[in-house]
Design a protein around this motif. Structure first.
Motif, short mmCIF file in Angstrom:
data_model
loop_
_atom_site.label_atom_id
_atom_site.label_comp_id
_atom_site.label_asym_id
_atom_site.label_seq_id
_atom_site.Cartn_x
_atom_site.Cartn_y
_atom_site.Cartn_z
N ILE A 107 39.56 69.56 59.21
CA ILE A 107 38.94 68.97 58.03
C ILE A 107 37.54 69.54 57.83
N LEU A 108 36.77 69.67 58.90
CA LEU A 108 35.41 70.21 58.76
C LEU A 108 35.45 71.66 58.28
N LYS A 109 36.50 72.37 58.65
CA LYS A 109 36.62 73.78 58.23
C LYS A 109 37.12 73.93 56.81
N SER A 110 37.65 72.85 56.23
CA SER A 110 38.32 73.03 54.94
C SER A 110 37.86 72.12 53.81
N ALA A 111 37.21 71.01 54.14
CA ALA A 111 36.84 70.06 53.07
C ALA A 111 35.88 70.70 52.07
N ARG A 112 36.00 70.29 50.83
CA ARG A 112 35.09 70.73 49.75
C ARG A 112 34.14 69.62 49.35
N LEU A 113 34.45 68.42 49.76
CA LEU A 113 33.60 67.24 49.51
C LEU A 113 33.69 66.39 50.76
N ILE A 114 32.54 66.00 51.30
CA ILE A 114 32.62 65.13 52.47
C ILE A 114 31.37 64.25 52.55
N ALA A 115 31.63 62.94 52.72
CA ALA A 115 30.52 61.99 52.84
C ALA A 115 29.91 62.10 54.23
N CYS A 116 28.67 61.61 54.35
CA CYS A 116 27.94 61.75 55.61
C CYS A 116 28.66 61.04 56.76
N ASP A 117 29.09 59.81 56.54
CA ASP A 117 29.73 59.07 57.62
C ASP A 117 31.02 59.73 58.09
N GLU A 118 31.80 60.24 57.14
CA GLU A 118 33.04 60.92 57.54
C GLU A 118 32.73 62.17 58.34
N ALA A 119 31.74 62.93 57.88
CA ALA A 119 31.35 64.15 58.60
C ALA A 119 30.88 63.84 60.01
N LEU A 120 30.07 62.78 60.14
CA LEU A 120 29.58 62.39 61.47
C LEU A 120 30.73 62.03 62.39
N LYS A 121 31.71 61.33 61.84
CA LYS A 121 32.88 60.94 62.63
C LYS A 121 33.61 62.18 63.16
N HIS A 122 33.80 63.18 62.28
CA HIS A 122 34.50 64.40 62.72
C HIS A 122 33.66 65.21 63.69
N LEU A 123 32.34 65.25 63.45
CA LEU A 123 31.46 65.97 64.39
C LEU A 123 31.50 65.32 65.76
N SER A 124 31.57 63.98 65.76
CA SER A 124 31.68 63.25 67.02
C SER A 124 32.98 63.65 67.74
N ASN A 125 34.07 63.71 67.00
CA ASN A 125 35.35 64.11 67.60
C ASN A 125 35.28 65.54 68.14
N LEU A 126 34.63 66.41 67.38
CA LEU A 126 34.50 67.80 67.79
C LEU A 126 33.68 67.90 69.08
N ARG A 127 32.60 67.12 69.15
CA ARG A 127 31.78 67.08 70.34
C ARG A 127 32.61 66.74 71.55
N MET A 128 33.47 65.73 71.39
CA MET A 128 34.33 65.34 72.50
C MET A 128 35.32 66.46 72.82
N GLY A 129 35.80 67.14 71.77
CA GLY A 129 36.72 68.27 71.98
C GLY A 129 36.06 69.41 72.74
N ILE A 130 34.81 69.67 72.45
CA ILE A 130 34.09 70.76 73.12
C ILE A 130 33.90 70.42 74.60
N THR A 131 33.46 69.18 74.85
CA THR A 131 33.13 68.82 76.24
C THR A 131 34.37 68.64 77.10
N GLY A 135 36.95 70.71 76.77
CA GLY A 135 37.59 72.02 76.84
C GLY A 135 38.69 72.24 75.81
N LEU A 136 38.90 71.28 74.90
CA LEU A 136 39.94 71.47 73.89
C LEU A 136 39.48 72.47 72.83
N ILE A 137 38.19 72.49 72.56
CA ILE A 137 37.63 73.39 71.55
C ILE A 137 36.63 74.31 72.23
N ASN A 138 36.80 75.60 72.02
CA ASN A 138 36.03 76.56 72.81
C ASN A 138 35.00 77.37 72.04
N ASN A 139 35.23 77.55 70.76
CA ASN A 139 34.39 78.50 70.04
C ASN A 139 33.25 77.85 69.24
#
Lengths: 341, 341
Positions: free
Chosen positions: B266-290, B292-296
């Motif tokens: 969603i973060l890579k593809s959305a064209r409109l995103i509210a702050c709270d939704e973006a924060l929620k996805h960034l939080s998920n990504l953070r967990m993914g990075i730590t 090892g699910l997300i590497n790049n």
């Protein structure tokens, strides 16, 4: 596996997924299936199978016969998912058979509501070719079977709504733009006044999944096949034009672009996805492709996936039973494999 | 723009976003701000500004002074978004000033609840360094100003809860795993028994956005700074361990992986995103990075974006006002630019 008819998109494929002609026929010397016992239905089935499989037609060797009473539940459901049989056809055991052409474009249900339900499907908008092929097979059957026919009424069928030509011609339409602008209700009301009907895919009563609608003629009595087909053809052209115009306007809206690109993002990344959600996103992607927002995915891929992600199709492909969560995982993997790079 | 402290992640950055030390100080010869008129507050402000800007300290030239009463609303909000000032500080005009170090790691609010609120922020888990720096600046101020101090009570502050050390030490923690397993309530109850408090980010009373929690000491009276900091340090280490262990277990679940990868999609593809939704996805990504699910993607990128996608920060970066939809579009673009390829 052989290529199937639904793996390519055809004429006006941006809106018309497929064209279908269905002919209802009955054998003169027998009552309708509902009034036959098992033995009589078996006799009918043998006659129809013989007429197709042992005919001199060049396509005869390309038909196979599926004994519906003796296949497992998953295989049955996957026939419905491929639109090869009606849901009713698989609901009870009683000398039901399906004659099926290699590429699944022609299917003949034996002992459904009528003795014979012949169906021809083609990709895209192709009523003439579909009718031509249905006629050819109808003639083939007619040569070896005596159809119940009345000079005044035409072909006799169990349900009076099929009397006359016994024909239903239909097109499967993808109408995301008209659906989202709430235009479908008005369109549906207007169509009913001119003898056509439009409804959500997968037969009567169901809700439109993924903005898929089946538009078909309702009148078979007192009208020629040609008139019915021409009527359907003209209306379909108008709906195509209306849908495309609406899509073009919608595709300029950032919120619509957002929805489409998000769907792409989700299909490329989900690890678990239910069938309905996947269909919704595939529908959005389809609209994205036809409006030029998405370039590197073909309509063929979308059409094929819309069939392949169905539950029973996944199980069939997988070769062994899958729990609901396993199915969602396999579906997500199939989608990712098709869309990533 | 200069690099800001929040653009890099620090020690234990997988859980600890930042460390903060805040000291409350008042000038002996004046009443607390609430009892001063504008003229007196201005006098206080001039003394504090002079003490910092005209000191002989090497960092003095790196401070700038922001006159809060004379900046626009957007600029004010962006100070809150960067955690440089409290929401209360910008709510009314009255001789309020902010002394701010180049990299925004040190901020001194003048005429907030107390005459001086000195704040030092550092990336990651770094209580000792943050306290050391706060002490150094505190000493610098003390040399030129007379702080209100009682031998029995310690530093005098308007609110009795700050009496004594006048210090609040806190860490900003990302606790998606503990949050999702509903462990926070129990943790919160236990912490209050030992003089610590944990709450959603952006100050008191707010709900945790993006699983961000601020853990801080509550007791400033009858306790040394060192004891308070050691106490906070030990508990933070325990929470880090608990969070990481829970993350590891969760990351094995397909449904959690699904959530994380969808957020990336969603973060890579959305064209409109509210702050709270973006924060929620960034939080998920953070967990993914730590996990090892997300590497790049780096934690630095996530930390920086969590600040940059805030509404007033977007407007500040954009240089002109943005409607709500324009903001959502600019935010989506910023995110795509950071995550694509």
């Amino acid at each position: 596996m052989d290529n199937k008819w639904y793996e390519t998109s055809g004429k006006n494929g941006e809106v018309v997924i497929s064209t279908r002609i269905r002919l209802a026929r009955n054998l003169e010397q027998y009552p309708f299936p509902i009034r036959c016992n098992a033995q009589v239905k078996q006799e009918i089935a043998e006659k129809v199978k013989d007429a197709v499989l042992n005919s001199n037609s060049v396509i005869a060797p390309h038909f196979s016969c599926i004994d519906i009473d003796n296949i497992d539940a998953g295989e049955k459901v996957s026939l419905v998912e491929r639109h090869l049989v009606s849901p009713e056809f698989i609901s009870e055991k009683s000398q039901k058979y399906l004659l099926l052409l290699d590429d699944e474009s022609v299917s003949i249900m034996i002992n459904e509501e009528d003795h014979i339900r012949l169906q021809v499907m083609r990709e895209g908008f192709d009523l003439d070719k579909a009718y031509e092929q249905a006629s050819r097979i109808d003639t083939l059957l007619d040569e070896r079977l005596n159809f119940a026919f009345s000079d005044t009424l035409g072909y006799l069928t169990q349900c009076p709504t099929n009397l006359g030509t016994g024909m239903r011609a239909s097109v499967m339409l993808h109408l995301p733009a008209l659906q989202s602008t709430k235009a479908m209700r008005k369109i549906s009301e207007n169509l009913s006044k001119i003898g056509l009907t439009i409804r959500g895919s997968y037969g009567e009563g169901s809700e439109p999944t993924a903005a898929m609608y089946q538009l078909s003629n309702q009148i078979s009595l007192g009208i020629s096949e040609k008139t019915a087909i021409d009527n359907l053809k003209n209306i379909t052209k108008q709906i195509i034009a209306q849908e495309l115009k609406t899509r073009e306007a919608l595709a300029k809206q950032l919120s619509v672009q957002d929805t489409i690109y998000r769907s792409e993002g989700i299909l490329k990344s989900a690890r678990l996805i239910a069938c309905d959600e996947a269909l919704k996103h595939l529908s959005n992607l389809r609209m994205g492709i036809t409006t030029g927002l998405i370039n590197n995915i073909s309509l063929d891929t979308i059409n094929r996936l819309m069939v392949e992600i169905q539950p029973a199709m996944l199980i069939r492909q997988n070769g062994k039973p899958l729990s609901s969560q396993e199915r969602d995982a396999v579906r997500a993997e199939l989608l990712r494999n098709n869309f990533q790079n």
